[in-house]
Scaffold this active site. Sequence first.
Site, PDB file in Angstrom:
ATOM      1  CB  CYS A 184      46.962   5.814  72.417  1.00 38.18           C
ATOM      2  SG  CYS A 184      47.529   4.662  71.158  1.00 38.18           S
ATOM      3  CB  CYS A 222      52.042   2.371  72.189  1.00 37.07           C
ATOM      4  SG  CYS A 222      50.771   2.469  70.920  1.00 37.07           S
ATOM      5  CB  CYS A 271      50.367   7.352  71.176  1.00 32.47           C
ATOM      6  SG  CYS A 271      50.601   6.126  72.466  1.00 32.47           S
ATOM      7  CB  CYS A 302      48.724   1.555  74.076  1.00 31.77           C
ATOM      8  SG  CYS A 302      49.243   3.268  74.199  1.00 31.77           S
ATOM      9  CD  GLU A 306      54.396  11.980  23.567  1.00 32.08           C
ATOM     10  OE1 GLU A 306      55.569  11.634  23.413  1.00 32.08           O
ATOM     11  OE2 GLU A 306      53.971  13.096  23.248  1.00 32.08           O
ATOM     12  CE1 TYR A 325      52.435  19.099  23.475  1.00 30.97           C
ATOM     13  CE2 TYR A 325      52.615  18.347  25.743  1.00 30.97           C
ATOM     14  CZ  TYR A 325      52.138  19.261  24.813  1.00 30.97           C
ATOM     15  OH  TYR A 325      51.366  20.309  25.216  1.00 30.97           O
ATOM     16  CE  LYS A 350      45.300  15.239  27.585  1.00 28.18           C
ATOM     17  NZ  LYS A 350      45.166  15.997  28.844  1.00 28.18           N
ATOM     18  CE  LYS A 408      41.460  12.888  30.012  1.00 27.12           C
ATOM     19  NZ  LYS A 408      40.671  14.113  29.850  1.00 27.12           N
ATOM     20  CB  SER A 467      42.733  21.389  23.354  1.00 25.27           C
ATOM     21  OG  SER A 467      41.629  21.642  22.541  1.00 25.27           O
ATOM     22  CG  ASP A 520      46.465  15.945  35.068  1.00 23.25           C
ATOM     23  OD1 ASP A 520      46.152  16.870  34.290  1.00 23.25           O
ATOM     24  OD2 ASP A 520      45.719  15.472  35.925  1.00 23.25           O
ATOM     25  CE  LYS A 567      51.105  14.731  20.215  1.00 21.08           C
ATOM     26  NZ  LYS A 567      52.057  14.326  21.262  1.00 21.08           N
TER      27      LYS A 567
END
Length: 750
Positions: A410, A434, A428, A413, A115, A227, A117, A316, A84, A119, A292
């Site tokens: 609604c 409307c 609606c 209207c 580059e 990567y 990160k 981060k 990690s 998720d 890196k």
Amino acid sequence: MTGEGELAARLDALRRQLRHHDYRYYVLDDPEIPDSEYDRLLRELQSLEAAHPGLITPDSPTQRVGAEPLSSFAEAIHRQPMLSLQNAMDEAEMRAFDERLRRALGVERVAYVAEPKLDGLAISLLYEDGRLVRGATRGDGHRGEDVTAQVRTIRSIPLRLSGEDWPPLLEARGEVFLPIAAFEALNARLREAGGKTFKNPRNAAAGSLRQLDPKVTAERPLAMFCYGFGAFEGERPAATQSGMLAALRRWGLPVSPESKVVEGIDGCLAYHRALAERRDGLPYDIDGVVFKVEDLAAQERLGFVTREPRWAIAYKYPAQEALTQVLAVEFQVGRTGAVTPVARLAPVAVGGVTVSNATLHNLDEVRRKDVHVGDTVYVRRAGDVIPEVVRVLPERRPAEAQAVTLPSHCPVCGADVVRPPGEVVARCSGGLYCPAQRKEALVHFASRRALDIEGLGDKLIEQLVDKGLVQDPADLYGLSAETLAGLERMGEKSAQNLLAALEKGKATTFARFIYALGIREVGEATAAALAGRFPDLETLAAARVEDFQQTHGVKGISERAAERLCARLAEAGDTPPDGDLADWLAGLKITGLNRTTIPRLLAAFGDWAALRAARPEDLIYREGSLVEGVGPVVATHIVSFFAQRHNREVIDRLRAAGIHWPAPQPAAAAQAQAQPLAGKVFVITGTLSRPREAIKAELEALGAKVTGSVSGNTDYVLAGRDAGSKLERARALGRAVIDEEGLAALLERR
Ligand code: IVH
């Protein structure tokens, strides 16, 4: 195709071409050929392989999805641990990292590869002799799960490396992720199906990859960026991190296009800042930037501390999720009339932006997430999409928290809000007036398949509505040449042309007019079916939901219940049981035969004789639609639309303005207009004065339905001479029996 050599050559050429185009499409996002051409190549390969299954190779582009789901994932042991990263949460921590490295390496300035990160989840890809032999998750870093079958379905991952200089053994590592658009689409699909949605793209990616059935994975458009390396045998193609990434690219592996060499801490900070600016616009979720050390020899010298390399760091970004409180839940009306709950939140910073509203999608979602006003919730934003409430913290719910309810009217209207049975979205029903739906309604009204008003496009409608000149379609017919000529990009000539087009559109057809009203889910075909079934607009507007339905049998009685009941009735014999029939039926203890259905059953089949004569098919409940394409949902939309007084007013004004259509064809007119026998079910039996078919056609033209067998639903049995079992059955069931004279009298009366 002759000769084996030729066949092998063709297979090889097709596979090579398909691999190349996969790379262009999935890795470079830059296809060279249209999809149709790709499909042609793929089909040719598929048919050749089908004809010669012995020549299929595991790395053929046709072999991405394996046949069988797995029963569990096998263990995958990593040859080198998957590590990690250390984190930097702010600039000071980032500067301290750079400082440490400069000191350790004894240099003034360090070059880094930067580059995003991503998720997602870390994946290892093992290639032996250029062929993908294993895909594995990170797991605890030493052992992960073998997800080869799943990884093979990811189209940007080559099953075979390209180029020549790849090593005999290569372990590429990278991040598998689900692009935000795909995540949104997947959740929308799950939501629509009433299922549980994924909390964020990372969970969705992990959930999609960890599917035992690779077919499910194949349906999720997962992507990957490599990567770095793990195991490697053979000569290193480069002495730098960027050189290694370039090699991966050369071999056909996907590498982030954002990856870049930056110089020193200033280069790092500038990259981090610039990417932050673009973060919301990226098609995937990122949670930081990874830096890196560029020089591989320096990486080796720096080495590791426990489970993290000293030569890399993740700087981060602020989290995309935050905790806040729901202050209120309001309902918004979209341009298609969808009524959507929106949470008003105590303002909170999420991913660097202040969020004070979040969508709750629909009421089912509110129920599923159990959101109350006053709750503390997690909100999440990703990319450009509207922030959403992800989850409630029930332990923080205050005593005065309030449940969320759908408004009956609604908020824009005041028209009724309708949510047809089984539908997730509430809408609606004030479609024609409307304000929220105004522009959409006008664009639809003027469109080619509706009133076809040439020259009245989106831009012009925008202007007309924004300037307050037009509020509903009927206002179009009050526009003057002067008003129109005064608009942007409108000369006198175009104003005249538009007026002429409006005039021309007044002569339309009933079907087009129905379609032009923009009733939810009433497309062209349904509009045409309605126009064929209803003689005029008044009749259509007066229809009730039940009028669109045809039913058979007794509501609530299933096939199983009907069969059991008939069996018990047969056992019981001709003599009715003592006491109350309803009690006797309840005493049978048949599932589905209860306090609700027994009275209905007795209403349709009054007494013992009638019940005894019933067959299962007379009892089983079935529903059908009277008009093609109009089930209960569409019927609800039609009925609610015409139930709004304002909608009817706009229609009246449209007709007063001169919109007209030809009267229905005689046949349709006769069928519909009269309909004195609408909804009545007839059975014809025995010998009559005219051919049975002729009588049947006549009855149907009057709105009746003619069926072949007598049941509890039969209204009249038209019996001629020598009528037999049907007549008997009709008597047993207590149905009205008439002869031809009786029919004539019946029609007179109506
Ligand atoms: S390098 C030895 N580069 O972040 C270095 N990791 O917290 C190992 N990640 O499990 C990782 N994008 O899944 C690296 N561009 C990137 C990354 C990246 C995402 C993930 C990776 C790893 C986690 C480390």
